[in-house]
Design a protein around this motif. Structure first.
Motif, PDB file in Angstrom:
ATOM      1  N   VAL A 118       0.830  -1.207   0.000  1.00  0.00           N
ATOM      2  CA  VAL A 118       0.000   0.000   0.000  1.00  0.00           C
ATOM      3  C   VAL A 118       0.865   1.258   0.000  1.00  0.00           C
ATOM      4  N   GLN A 122       1.276   4.068  -3.135  1.00  0.00           N
ATOM      5  CA  GLN A 122       1.009   5.496  -2.975  1.00  0.00           C
ATOM      6  C   GLN A 122       2.217   6.333  -3.387  1.00  0.00           C
ATOM      7  N   LEU A 134      -1.175  -4.580  -7.204  1.00  0.00           N
ATOM      8  CA  LEU A 134      -1.069  -5.231  -5.900  1.00  0.00           C
ATOM      9  C   LEU A 134      -1.024  -6.718  -6.203  1.00  0.00           C
ATOM     10  N   GLU A 154      -6.139  -4.435   1.024  1.00  0.00           N
ATOM     11  CA  GLU A 154      -5.194  -3.394   0.597  1.00  0.00           C
ATOM     12  C   GLU A 154      -5.822  -2.487  -0.461  1.00  0.00           C
ATOM     13  N   VAL A 158      -5.997   1.679  -0.316  1.00  0.00           N
ATOM     14  CA  VAL A 158      -4.811   2.245  -0.956  1.00  0.00           C
ATOM     15  C   VAL A 158      -5.047   3.659  -1.494  1.00  0.00           C
TER      16      VAL A 158
END
Length: 214
Positions: A118, A122, A134, A154, A158
Motif C-alpha cells: 500500500v 502510494q 497489488l 489493501e 490504498v
C-alpha cells in the motif's frame, strides 16, 4: 467499470496466441507473462499486438534496472504497458515513465514481494505510472495460509489506481471489484480452465454485475 486483464503464463508464442484468440472478446488487456517473454523474446509482444491491435498488450517485463532501456525495447515491440518492480529505486521507474511518454504508452509498477504494498503504491503513483499492481506472485499464493483477502483489504485502503493479481477467480472477483480495483487480473482461472473462453466470459459478466452494485 473495472477492466479485465488475462495473464498468459504459458511458454510459447503459439500457445499464447491460441489462448488469446479464445478469450479476446471478453478481455481488455492481454498480459504476456515474464516466463513467456524470457522464453520467446520481444517477438512475442509484436506477434500479440499484431494479432490483437484493439487490445492493450501488457508486457510483464518486471524490470529491475535500466528502466528506460527495457521499457523502450518493449514499447518498440508493440507493448502498451510494461511493468517495473516496486522494490527498485525510483530512478528506474522514472526512466521507464520517460520511455512511456516518448511512445505514448504506460508503466505499471508491480509490488510483488514488497513488504508494504500500500505505501509503495502510494509513493510510485506520484512518479507518473498508469496504475500499480497489488500482486501476490505464484510462490506466495502457494504458501500455506495465503488468502487473496489481504489484497482485497489493501485495495480498499490504498486510495490510488490499482490492479489486483494473486488468485482472482469467480468466487472472489466481486469482492475485488467492490474494493475498488481499476483492473482485475485473472491468470489460471482463465488459462487453466477447461474452456478458457467460457471462463473469461463468466469473469467479464461477474465484473459487470459487481460494478453495478458498488
Amino acid at each position: 467499470m473495472a477492466k479485465l486483464q488475462v495473464a498468459i503464463d504459458l511458454l510459447t508464442t503459439e500457445e499464447a496466441l491460441a489462448l488469446a484468440a479464445k478469450v479476446a472478446p471478453y478481455v481488455d488487456i492481454i498480459e504476456l507473462g515474464t516466463p513467456l517473454i524470457k522464453n520467446m523474446g520481444a517477438a512475442v509482444i509484436t506477434a500479440m499486438k499484431t494479432a490483437h491491435p484493439d487490445k492493450l498488450v501488457f508486457a510483464d517485463m518486471k524490470t529491475a534496472d535500466a528502466g528506460e532501456l527495457e521499457a523502450d525495447i518493449a514499447f518498440k515491440a508493440g507493448a502498451d504497458l510494461v511493468t517495473v518492480m516496486g522494490a527498485v529505486g525510483d530512478a528506474t521507474i522514472i526512466g521507464a515513465v520517460k520511455a512511456a511518454k516518448a511512445h505514448g504508452k504506460g508503466v505499471v509498477v508491480d509490488t510483488i514481494g514488497y513488504p508494504d504494498r500500500v505505501r509503495r503504491a502510494q509513493e510510485v503513483t506520484k512518479l507518473g505510472v498508469d496504475f500499480v499492481e497489488l500482486h501476490a506472485g505464484l510462490d506466495e499464493q502457494w504458501t500455506p495460509g495465503y488468502s487473496i483477502q489481504v489484497l482485497i483489504d489493501e485495495t480498499a485502503r490504498v486510495g490510488v489506481p490499482v490492479s489486483v493479481a494473486g488468485g482472482v477467480n469467480l468466487d472472489n472477483v466481486a469482492a475485488v471489484v467492490k474494493a475498488g480495483a481499476t483492473v482485475v487480473v485473472a491468470g489460471a482461472a482463465i488459462y487453466a480452465a477447461e474452456d478458457p473462453a467460457a471462463a473469461a466470459k463468466a469473469m467479464r459478466e461477474a465484473i459487470e454485475a459487481a460494478g453495478t452494485h458498488i
